[in-house]
Design an enzyme around this catalytic site. Sequence first.
Site, mmCIF file in Angstrom:
data_model
loop_
_atom_site.group_PDB
_atom_site.id
_atom_site.type_symbol
_atom_site.label_atom_id
_atom_site.label_comp_id
_atom_site.label_asym_id
_atom_site.label_seq_id
_atom_site.Cartn_x
_atom_site.Cartn_y
_atom_site.Cartn_z
ATOM 1 N N CYS A 75 0.999 -1.271 -0.088
ATOM 2 C CA CYS A 75 0.105 0.004 0.030
ATOM 3 C C CYS A 75 0.728 1.397 -0.055
ATOM 4 C CB CYS A 75 -1.042 0.150 1.196
ATOM 5 S SG CYS A 75 -1.016 -1.421 1.959
ATOM 6 N N GLU A 91 -3.866 -0.853 -10.973
ATOM 7 C CA GLU A 91 -2.830 0.372 -10.347
ATOM 8 C C GLU A 91 -1.588 0.405 -11.144
ATOM 9 O OE1 GLU A 91 -4.990 0.318 -5.945
ATOM 10 O OE2 GLU A 91 -3.193 -0.853 -6.091
ATOM 11 N N HIS A 146 -21.390 22.910 -1.794
ATOM 12 C CA HIS A 146 -21.171 23.606 -3.238
ATOM 13 C C HIS A 146 -20.245 24.342 -3.345
ATOM 14 C CE1 HIS A 146 -22.571 24.384 -7.352
ATOM 15 N NE2 HIS A 146 -22.491 25.596 -6.995
ATOM 16 N N GLU A 200 -21.327 16.410 -3.826
ATOM 17 C CA GLU A 200 -22.658 17.090 -3.704
ATOM 18 C C GLU A 200 -23.601 15.956 -4.291
ATOM 19 O OE1 GLU A 200 -23.797 21.055 -5.112
ATOM 20 O OE2 GLU A 200 -21.787 21.106 -6.170
HETATM 21 C C1 LIG Z 1 1.063 -4.309 -4.234
HETATM 22 C C2 LIG Z 1 0.223 -3.978 -3.312
HETATM 23 C C3 LIG Z 1 -0.824 -2.941 -2.950
HETATM 24 C C4 LIG Z 1 -1.704 -3.232 -2.026
HETATM 25 N N1 LIG Z 1 -2.502 -2.047 -1.841
HETATM 26 C C5 LIG Z 1 -3.280 -2.048 -0.613
HETATM 27 C C6 LIG Z 1 -4.067 -1.111 -0.262
HETATM 28 O O1 LIG Z 1 -3.911 0.068 -1.138
HETATM 29 N N2 LIG Z 1 -4.559 -0.885 0.638
HETATM 30 C C7 LIG Z 1 -4.819 -2.017 1.317
HETATM 31 O O2 LIG Z 1 -5.566 -2.037 2.352
HETATM 32 N N3 LIG Z 1 -4.200 -3.121 1.222
HETATM 33 C C8 LIG Z 1 -3.388 -3.239 0.286
HETATM 34 N N4 LIG Z 1 -2.493 -4.397 0.028
HETATM 35 C C9 LIG Z 1 -2.638 -5.731 0.893
HETATM 36 C C10 LIG Z 1 -1.952 -5.496 2.234
HETATM 37 O O3 LIG Z 1 -0.666 -5.184 1.722
HETATM 38 C C11 LIG Z 1 -2.244 -6.553 2.711
HETATM 39 O O4 LIG Z 1 -3.593 -7.215 3.060
HETATM 40 C C12 LIG Z 1 -1.780 -6.743 4.252
HETATM 41 O O5 LIG Z 1 -0.294 -6.366 4.196
HETATM 42 C C13 LIG Z 1 -1.931 -7.998 5.024
HETATM 43 O O6 LIG Z 1 -1.070 -7.980 6.128
HETATM 44 P P1 LIG Z 1 -0.696 -9.325 6.886
HETATM 45 O O7 LIG Z 1 -0.224 -9.079 8.267
HETATM 46 O O8 LIG Z 1 -1.777 -10.315 6.820
HETATM 47 O O9 LIG Z 1 0.421 -9.583 6.084
HETATM 48 P P2 LIG Z 1 1.730 -9.003 5.472
HETATM 49 O O10 LIG Z 1 1.824 -7.548 5.654
HETATM 50 O O11 LIG Z 1 2.009 -9.721 4.313
HETATM 51 O O12 LIG Z 1 2.978 -9.527 6.509
HETATM 52 C C14 LIG Z 1 3.420 -10.790 6.536
HETATM 53 C C15 LIG Z 1 4.920 -10.986 6.930
HETATM 54 O O13 LIG Z 1 5.243 -12.240 7.412
HETATM 55 C C16 LIG Z 1 6.772 -12.374 6.760
HETATM 56 N N5 LIG Z 1 6.717 -13.807 6.627
HETATM 57 C C17 LIG Z 1 6.243 -14.663 5.780
HETATM 58 N N6 LIG Z 1 6.667 -15.842 6.155
HETATM 59 C C18 LIG Z 1 7.588 -15.847 7.222
HETATM 60 C C19 LIG Z 1 8.188 -16.797 7.643
HETATM 61 N N7 LIG Z 1 8.217 -18.191 7.633
HETATM 62 N N8 LIG Z 1 8.928 -16.415 8.952
HETATM 63 C C20 LIG Z 1 9.296 -15.090 9.327
HETATM 64 N N9 LIG Z 1 8.622 -13.858 8.561
HETATM 65 C C21 LIG Z 1 7.581 -14.613 7.611
HETATM 66 C C22 LIG Z 1 6.802 -11.529 5.660
HETATM 67 O O14 LIG Z 1 7.868 -11.191 5.188
HETATM 68 C C23 LIG Z 1 5.800 -10.379 5.804
HETATM 69 O O15 LIG Z 1 6.740 -9.288 6.391
HETATM 70 C C24 LIG Z 1 -1.803 -4.468 -0.993
HETATM 71 C C25 LIG Z 1 -0.896 -5.393 -1.296
HETATM 72 C C26 LIG Z 1 0.192 -5.349 -2.196
HETATM 73 C C27 LIG Z 1 1.152 -6.585 -2.782
#
Ligand SMILES: Cc1cc2nc3c(=O)[nH]c(=O)nc-3n(C[C@H](O)[C@H](O)[C@H](O)COP(=O)(O)OP(=O)(O)OC[C@H]3O[C@@H](n4cnc5c(N)ncnc54)[C@H](O)[C@@H]3O)c2cc1C
Length: 457
Positions: A48, A184, A439, A444
């Site tokens: 994001c 996007e 307005h 609006e």
């Molecule tokens: C290009 C892009 C644009 C996006 N835009 C938006 C947006 O505009 N608005 C929005 O709401 N959402 C957006 N999202 C979605 C949003 O990023 C995710 O929904 C959100 O980050 C999910 O959070 P999470 O905690 O589930 O996982 P994540 O944020 O993905 O975190 C998971 C973490 O776990 C770590 N990990 C994985 N496996 C292991 C392991 N075995 N050991 C240790 N660490 C590990 C990863 O490295 C990562 O840091 C976007 C996603 C992408 C890819």
Amino acid sequence: MSDFDYDLFTIGAGSGGVRASRLAAQYGARVGVAEEYRVGGTCVIRGCVPKKFLVYASEFGHGFNDARGYGWSAENVYFDWSKLIANKDDEIDRLNGIYIRNLKNAGAEIFQSRATLKDKHTIHLHDENRDVTADKILIATGGAPWVDTSVPGHEFGVTSNEAFHLKKLPKHVVVAGGGYIAIEFACIFRGLGCEVCLVYRGEDILRYFDTDVSVQVHEEMKRQGIRVVTQAVFEKIEPLRGDMKRVTLSNGTELEADLIFWAVGRKPATGGLGLEDAGVQLDKAGAIVVDENYRSSVGNIFAVGDVTNRVNLTPVAIREGAAFAETQFNNNPTTMDYRFIPKAVFSQPPVGSVGYAEHEARAEFKHVDIYKTTFRPMKNTLSGSEERMLMKIVVDGGTDRVLGCHIVGVDAAEMIQCIAIAVKAGLKKADFDETVALHPTAAEELVTMREKYKPPM
Ligand SMILES: Cc1cc2nc3c(=O)[nH]c(=O)nc-3n(C[C@H](O)[C@H](O)[C@H](O)COP(=O)(O)OP(=O)(O)OC[C@H]3O[C@@H](n4cnc5c(N)ncnc54)[C@H](O)[C@@H]3O)c2cc1C
């Protein structure tokens, strides 16, 4: 205090994992968190946040054109991709630091390591080559981009992960996909001056949105000069001279580009985590199956966020993480309400959407009234831009309740965050009508649409 090393061990320090770990630590739990890449997770590091910076950068591309009609002359403007990426990286570093500090200040211990399960209470930390134990384990590993590896030459394409670190701005881009990330990035590259072609296997891009939204975005993309090819997929990718590649599509079309971008979906990051051995049930997509308290099929193992593949958005992962911590560590049973979650696509123009699409409402309610308008926003008159705006309100004809609202146009995402309060609160169309217009704004129109939409006979 349990005999385990930690009361909670979280695998993954993204949106959900950080929120859950911070709160649990603040409530007095002994918390360990493992992160294999960078604390902050997808949203902050490669989702994001960096995406929105690229969107802002790209919008200037249109802005310089629009400014002419307002008396500005912005000739010989120059865009520096390296500068944008460096500035973006500085800001991401800053945010990464804040996330680390917040976790540490709350009392959580961070391990910079890949972590996997050995059994239902034991976590192996690969980079430290040692095991730790925990009473409760939270899997918050998120998702990862999916690439169709059956396509010969698929490795010549990049995903969103790499797109944030391109050494130079490409000239010709081919994007595969029709979801929000594909749209996007297609708009980002176009706004920055690239030639862009989007290739989508289905008929309608943004198929999870209201059909009018999908049509409007498609039209606006074409108007900006983005070539949109539907009902086609990549058949093969071949390297040409220099950075160039040739993509052959299933319909026989050949495209040449210096950037091939896979945005055909994401998969839950559950591979190789040892979940099956610990007895954790996964669904067909590989997502962890959880109940309303985020508990998996193994009683002490929980999961939140994209790894459960439900509503894959940052605010949802954060809410789930908070609900988990409240329930398990603050004696405050909390669940999350998944209805009426606002959504945006940061296309150009952007989309904001909340609640039922028209087709969803028609499938569930007997009488559905539609109010909709498309118009050229005031700002586009002097600028000469032909970009149009769509606003649509979906109403339950039986009760007058507003079921959904969908906007395509400048500031749509900002507007929909506010409209979502009204829709979630169950307000009626009469409440919208009662509200005095502000307005002159585009918004609006949301309170001045009086005539029900009648489809042409
Ligand atoms: C290009 C892009 C644009 C996006 N835009 C938006 C947006 O505009 N608005 C929005 O709401 N959402 C957006 N999202 C979605 C949003 O990023 C995710 O929904 C959100 O980050 C999910 O959070 P999470 O905690 O589930 O996982 P994540 O944020 O993905 O975190 C998971 C973490 O776990 C770590 N990990 C994985 N496996 C292991 C392991 N075995 N050991 C240790 N660490 C590990 C990863 O490295 C990562 O840091 C976007 C996603 C992408 C890819």
